[in-house]
Design a protein around this motif. Structure first.
Motif, mmCIF file in Angstrom:
data_model
loop_
_atom_site.group_PDB
_atom_site.id
_atom_site.type_symbol
_atom_site.label_atom_id
_atom_site.label_comp_id
_atom_site.label_asym_id
_atom_site.label_seq_id
_atom_site.Cartn_x
_atom_site.Cartn_y
_atom_site.Cartn_z
ATOM 1 N N GLU A 52 -52.798 4.904 -4.770
ATOM 2 C CA GLU A 52 -53.941 4.969 -5.686
ATOM 3 C C GLU A 52 -53.668 4.147 -6.944
ATOM 4 O O GLU A 52 -54.559 3.450 -7.453
ATOM 5 C CB GLU A 52 -54.223 6.425 -6.041
ATOM 6 N N LEU A 53 -52.455 4.222 -7.467
ATOM 7 C CA LEU A 53 -52.098 3.424 -8.642
ATOM 8 C C LEU A 53 -52.160 1.933 -8.337
ATOM 9 O O LEU A 53 -52.643 1.133 -9.150
ATOM 10 C CB LEU A 53 -50.696 3.810 -9.127
ATOM 11 N N ALA A 54 -51.652 1.548 -7.162
ATOM 12 C CA ALA A 54 -51.706 0.136 -6.766
ATOM 13 C C ALA A 54 -53.155 -0.343 -6.645
ATOM 14 O O ALA A 54 -53.502 -1.440 -7.090
ATOM 15 C CB ALA A 54 -50.963 -0.057 -5.446
ATOM 16 N N LYS A 55 -53.983 0.492 -6.067
ATOM 17 C CA LYS A 55 -55.405 0.150 -5.922
ATOM 18 C C LYS A 55 -56.056 -0.062 -7.286
ATOM 19 O O LYS A 55 -56.937 -0.914 -7.454
ATOM 20 C CB LYS A 55 -56.105 1.289 -5.173
ATOM 21 N N SER A 60 -47.461 0.890 -12.500
ATOM 22 C CA SER A 60 -46.559 2.044 -12.416
ATOM 23 C C SER A 60 -46.410 2.538 -10.981
ATOM 24 O O SER A 60 -45.591 3.418 -10.707
ATOM 25 C CB SER A 60 -47.046 3.178 -13.316
ATOM 26 N N TYR A 61 -47.182 1.929 -10.047
ATOM 27 C CA TYR A 61 -46.977 2.284 -8.634
ATOM 28 C C TYR A 61 -45.546 1.944 -8.206
ATOM 29 O O TYR A 61 -44.978 2.584 -7.316
ATOM 30 C CB TYR A 61 -47.997 1.575 -7.743
ATOM 31 N N ILE A 62 -44.974 0.927 -8.862
ATOM 32 C CA ILE A 62 -43.598 0.542 -8.546
ATOM 33 C C ILE A 62 -42.633 1.649 -8.941
ATOM 34 O O ILE A 62 -41.661 1.950 -8.223
ATOM 35 C CB ILE A 62 -43.235 -0.778 -9.265
ATOM 36 N N THR A 63 -42.898 2.317 -10.080
ATOM 37 C CA THR A 63 -42.056 3.435 -10.529
ATOM 38 C C THR A 63 -42.094 4.574 -9.520
ATOM 39 O O THR A 63 -41.058 5.169 -9.188
ATOM 40 C CB THR A 63 -42.523 3.930 -11.903
ATOM 41 N N VAL A 64 -43.295 4.891 -9.031
ATOM 42 C CA VAL A 64 -43.437 5.956 -8.035
ATOM 43 C C VAL A 64 -42.719 5.562 -6.749
ATOM 44 O O VAL A 64 -42.035 6.390 -6.122
ATOM 45 C CB VAL A 64 -44.924 6.261 -7.764
ATOM 46 N N PHE A 65 -42.866 4.299 -6.359
ATOM 47 C CA PHE A 65 -42.161 3.799 -5.164
ATOM 48 C C PHE A 65 -40.650 3.991 -5.300
ATOM 49 O O PHE A 65 -39.972 4.443 -4.361
ATOM 50 C CB PHE A 65 -42.503 2.322 -4.935
ATOM 51 N N GLU A 66 -40.116 3.653 -6.460
ATOM 52 C CA GLU A 66 -38.672 3.788 -6.680
ATOM 53 C C GLU A 66 -38.240 5.259 -6.632
ATOM 54 O O GLU A 66 -37.147 5.577 -6.163
ATOM 55 C CB GLU A 66 -38.285 3.166 -8.026
ATOM 56 N N ILE A 104 -51.816 -3.702 -1.307
ATOM 57 C CA ILE A 104 -52.899 -2.869 -1.868
ATOM 58 C C ILE A 104 -53.177 -3.289 -3.303
ATOM 59 O O ILE A 104 -54.337 -3.386 -3.729
ATOM 60 C CB ILE A 104 -52.500 -1.375 -1.808
ATOM 61 N N TYR A 105 -52.110 -3.579 -4.043
ATOM 62 C CA TYR A 105 -52.252 -4.002 -5.446
ATOM 63 C C TYR A 105 -53.004 -5.335 -5.534
ATOM 64 O O TYR A 105 -53.892 -5.505 -6.380
ATOM 65 C CB TYR A 105 -50.866 -4.125 -6.070
ATOM 66 N N LEU A 106 -52.682 -6.256 -4.643
ATOM 67 C CA LEU A 106 -53.280 -7.597 -4.706
ATOM 68 C C LEU A 106 -54.758 -7.593 -4.333
ATOM 69 O O LEU A 106 -55.579 -8.263 -4.975
ATOM 70 C CB LEU A 106 -52.515 -8.551 -3.779
ATOM 71 N N ILE A 107 -55.110 -6.817 -3.287
ATOM 72 C CA ILE A 107 -56.519 -6.829 -2.852
ATOM 73 C C ILE A 107 -57.352 -5.744 -3.517
ATOM 74 O O ILE A 107 -58.568 -5.669 -3.311
ATOM 75 C CB ILE A 107 -56.623 -6.701 -1.313
ATOM 76 N N ASN A 108 -56.650 -4.887 -4.309
ATOM 77 C CA ASN A 108 -57.379 -3.878 -5.069
ATOM 78 C C ASN A 108 -58.212 -2.961 -4.166
ATOM 79 O O ASN A 108 -59.355 -2.622 -4.467
ATOM 80 C CB ASN A 108 -58.288 -4.573 -6.104
ATOM 81 N N GLU A 109 -57.609 -2.567 -3.021
ATOM 82 C CA GLU A 109 -58.362 -1.751 -2.067
ATOM 83 C C GLU A 109 -57.400 -0.863 -1.287
ATOM 84 O O GLU A 109 -56.300 -1.290 -0.905
ATOM 85 C CB GLU A 109 -59.136 -2.644 -1.098
ATOM 86 N N LEU A 110 -57.826 0.379 -1.046
ATOM 87 C CA LEU A 110 -57.052 1.320 -0.229
ATOM 88 C C LEU A 110 -58.018 1.968 0.758
ATOM 89 O O LEU A 110 -58.627 2.997 0.478
ATOM 90 C CB LEU A 110 -56.372 2.379 -1.101
#
Length: 813
Positions: A52-55, A60-66, A104-110
């Motif tokens: 959802e953050l990436a979308k 901060s989606y990277i922080t959650v990923f880590e 997801i971050y690049l295309i802004n879609e989930l």
């Protein structure tokens, strides 16, 4: 072959996974095992959060990923001494996950399709890690991807299973499998075209049920972090305990109403084949758990469990235009169906004037708008009213197959709730009588579950939650008596008396689980500042069942809040006589509130400390007797004073002694002025049904003007010294007449008076010793020889025992 499913908590840490592995080792000794695992606890939510953050283009989606990566690496490092090989493969998987999130971050879609692929990583990772660790331990284990077995349609996020293909895949695979233990990721599947899909809420349970049904195993085991399905929510009710056996229907009802252990739709495949489900605790594998089956077990319990759903909105459609007109219900429910809003509760008045239903509160505004739009025409003509929406509600439900054959279950349910001031907003009961549901305020859920569990499951043990204001001599004695008698009351009277709140003039402490009476003074050192209103607000905030407020003060302001407690169905016990001797209107109001809100208001200690004077009078009146007159010595302090005062001991010292020994109020003027005795005879007159005021009582005081007009307690004692001759004169007169001085209260023909009298030898009052009280009731049944109540009428011990007796009386009600 056995099928075991382990939930997120069971595989939530290295320590827990080691327990899972130990269970699998033990179980595999007797037969081959199929083990279905969920994602590591909390990971699915974190994956969705990262997506959802990436979308939203939030880096901060990277922080959650880590965080997700760190959690898994920590689990691996805790499971094996040689994590490198596992970490290398897992790291490659995380690289794929990172690329997906970047996309997801690049295309802004989930999309739902991408969401399924994203969350599938949770189960794929956990199953891989567990299988690899077990292989390293030389256990006969194989990892099999469920996506190669379970085939679905492309209804992403909640795919529907193609059972013909799926069952064939499962049977073919396991017919050829030679391993003892097969690890499968739960929740995940693939469409016929090979796209990743997921099975929706409870998907890991669903995976296990699909496997179990296809293989027709003897039992499906679901391992979780609790020891089965409980009689009610153990987080809210400490006395809750696991239910050994449940029918499928009972389990489905309990699960629907909030028991999170099982999600009914997901276990449908095993239900269809009547395969038993055994719910076990990974953290305590020795616990029996709960077996769910069609096999009827003998059970003395009519109610098997009490469950609840929070965050409910209650919507009501009503209007005279609905009566006798078909189609309203159809239109209403079609409107909700079109909005994809699920109804979890419904009831309709037999008059057809209203339909009431419950939904998730998150759908309330959507439902309100849709329904008002659908019935806009009828609303404009005032045939029906706009939909009424009530929030902050919950549903509680009694569940049990045996309820149908037992009368009075509903009565016990609603009377128990009513006695604890829990308002029922709506009721529903099916014809099968397996479920009785009621809508209540969400703030009352904990109290409702506790009092209902106590009523239906706890061998009739009743917990009393006591709040005491006034920790002086009497208060301390009361605490000691409750502590001393706790075990006796629990064993013999089935009463569990807990003091959960205390206050003095400076501090107040609370513990909803019960204050430790072995060390109750210590918490006062760090307690909050006390206030009358603050204490009341805390009692209401705690909202405990069978609450009793005990006033051990002589404070007018404390007495003024009795009405507030009674309105909240909190019982009141008082030795403070100010409330009952206030205006008759206030006295009557308290009696009415007690009846209206089913909250006992007891004040036996108002007259005669621990003597059963008020109770005796009430019993006489209730049984139809008529009180003609009352004669009494009602002041233990005054009786003590006049029994010890003489021509050899001055009056000042005698009063000082009485105060020192605790027989008088802190301000002895209250006792010696006669106002205390006047209040007591006033209360007895009122209990006899006479609407009398304090001003109606003749008070013939023996004190001097100087005594009565003293400005302070110290000043009062000074006047006693100055007026010693006055008191010696009273004593000399009584001695000359061979009488004893007694301060007597009298009631007769609707009138009352109090005053010092010379009592002759032979009178029942003559030999009244020490601090004793005596009351003589002349009634139609006792016209010549009165009914006499006699005994100690003052002192901390006896007053505390009177308060304690009132508490027990409430508990036995």
């Amino acid at each position: 072959m056995k099928v075991l499913k382990f939930g997120g908590t069971s595989v939530g840490s290295a320590q827990n996974i080691k327990k899972v592995i130990a269970i699998l080792q033990k179980e595999s000794l007797s037969s081959p095992i199929v083990c279905v695992v969920s994602a590591v606890g909390g990971i699915t939510d974190k994956l969705l959060e990262a997506g959802e953050l990436a979308k939203q283009k939030n880096k901060s989606y990277i922080t959650v990923f880590e965080k997700i990566k760190t959690i898994h690496f920590k689990v691996i490092e805790g499971l094996t001494n040689n994590p490198k090989s596992i970490l290398k493969e897992v790291d490659a998987t995380f690289e794929n996950l990172k690329q997906l999130l970047n996309g997801i971050y690049l295309i802004n879609e989930l999309s739902p399709k991408t969401s399924d692929k994203l969350v599938s990583y949770g189960e794929l990772l956990s199953s891989f890690i567990i299988a690899k660790v077990m292989e390293d331990l030389n256990l006969n284990t194989v990892l099999k991807n469920s996506q190669e077995l379970i085939v679905t349609n492309t209804n992403f996020t909640k795919a529907e299973v193609n059972y013909d293909i799926t069952n064939k895949n499962i049977i073919d695979y396991f017919n050829k499998a030679n391993q003892l233990i097969t690890i499968l990721p739960g929740f995940v599947a693939k469409s016929q075209s090979g796209e990743t899909t997921t099975l929706g809420r409870g998907g890991s349970d669903f995976t296990a049920a699909i496997i179990a049904a296809a293989l027709k195993v003897e039992q499906l085991e679901i391992w979780t972090d609790v020891s089965g399905m409980y009689t009610t929510n153990p987080k809210l009710v400490k006395q809750a305990y696991p239910i050994a056996n449940l029918s499928y229907q009972e389990a489905m009802e309990l699960s629907h109403f909030g028991a999170k252990v099982l999600y009914p739709p997901t276990v449908q495949p095993v239900l269809n084949l009547a395969i038993p489900i055994h719910i076990k605790n990974t953290l305590h594998p020795e616990a029996f758990g709960t077996v769910i089956s069609n096999h009827k077990k003998e059970n003395h319990l009519t109610v098997k469990g009490i469950s609840h759903i929070d965050n409910v909105a209650l919507l009501t459609l009503e209007g005279s235009g609905m009566v006798g007109i078909p189609g309203f219900s159809k239109r209403l429910f079609e409107t909700l169906a079109n909005e994809k809003i699920n109804i979890i509760f419904i009831t309709q008045a037999s008059s057809e004037h209203s339909i009431c239903f419950g939904i998730d509160v998150n759908n309330a505004e959507q439902a309100e708008q849709a329904i008002n739009n659908a019935f806009e025409y009828e609303i404009s003509l005032h045939k029906i009213n706009p939909i009424i929406v009530e929030k902050d509600l919950s549903i509680i439900a009694l569940i049990g197959d045996n309820m149908k054959s037992h009368q009075g279950i509903s009565g016990k349910l609603f009377s128990t709730l009513g006695k604890n001031n829990i308002n029922v907003r709506a009721i529903a009961q099916g014809a099968s009588e397996k479920n009785i549901s009621a809508v209540i305020n969400q703030s009352d859920v904990k109290k409702a579950l506790n009092c209902l569990h106590e009523r239906f499951f706890e061998v009739n043990t009743k917990q009393l939650n006591v709040f005491i204001t006034g920790i002086g001599n009497v208060g301390e004695k009361l605490i000691d008596q409750i502590k001393q008698q706790h075990n006796f009351l629990k064993k013999n009277l089935k009463l569990d008396v807990k003091i959960v709140g205390m206050s003095n003039s400076r501090k107040m402490i609370f513990n909803p689980n019960g204050i430790d009476l072995n060390n109750w003074t210590e918490p006062f050192h760090h307690a909050d500042k006390s206030s009358i209103e603050g204490f009341y607000q805390k009692v209401i905030e705690l909202n405990l069942r069978n609450s009793i407020f005990v006033d051990v003060t002589a404070n007018k302001d404390v007495a003024s809040v009795y009405k507030n407690y009674l309105k909240q169905s909190v019982a009141v016990v008082a030795c403070n006589k100010i409330a009952c001797s206030d205006t008759f209107a206030n006295y009557k109001n308290l009696q009415d509130l007690s009846l209206k809100y089913n909250a006992p208001f007891l004040y036996e200690t108002n007259v005669g400390a621990g003597l059963p004077i008020i109770n005796t009078l009430n019993n006489l009146v209730a049984s139809g007797d008529k009180v003609i007159s009352i004669q009494a010595v009602l002041s233990g302090s005054l009786n003590f004073v006049f029994n010890n005062f003489s021509d050899k001991k001055n009056f000042h010292d005698t009063v000082k002694q009485a105060q020192f020994e605790g027989y008088t109020e802190p301000d002895p003027r209250i006792d010696l002025s006669g106002i205390d005795v006047a209040r007591k005879i006033l209360i007895l007159a009122r209990e006899n049904g006479i609407p009398m005021e304090i001003e109606d009582i003749t008070n013939d005081s023996f004190l001097t003007e100087a005594n009565l007009n003293s400005d302070s307690v110290d000043d009062f004692y000074d006047t006693l010294i100055n007026d010693e001759a006055h008191f010696q004169k009273l004593y000399a007169s009584a001695k000359a007449n061979k009488c004893q001085l007694k301060y007597v209260a009298e009631y007769k023909n609707g009138k009352a008076k109090v005053g010092l009298q010379e009592v002759p030898e032979g009178h029942p009052f003559y030999n009244l010793e020490g601090k004793d009280n005596i009351v003589m009731f002349y009634t139609q049944r006792y016209p010549e020889q009165p009914l006499i109540v006699k005994g100690a009428g003052a002192g901390a011990d006896v007053t505390a025992s009177g308060l304690f007796a009132d508490i027990i009386r409430i508990g036995n009600k």
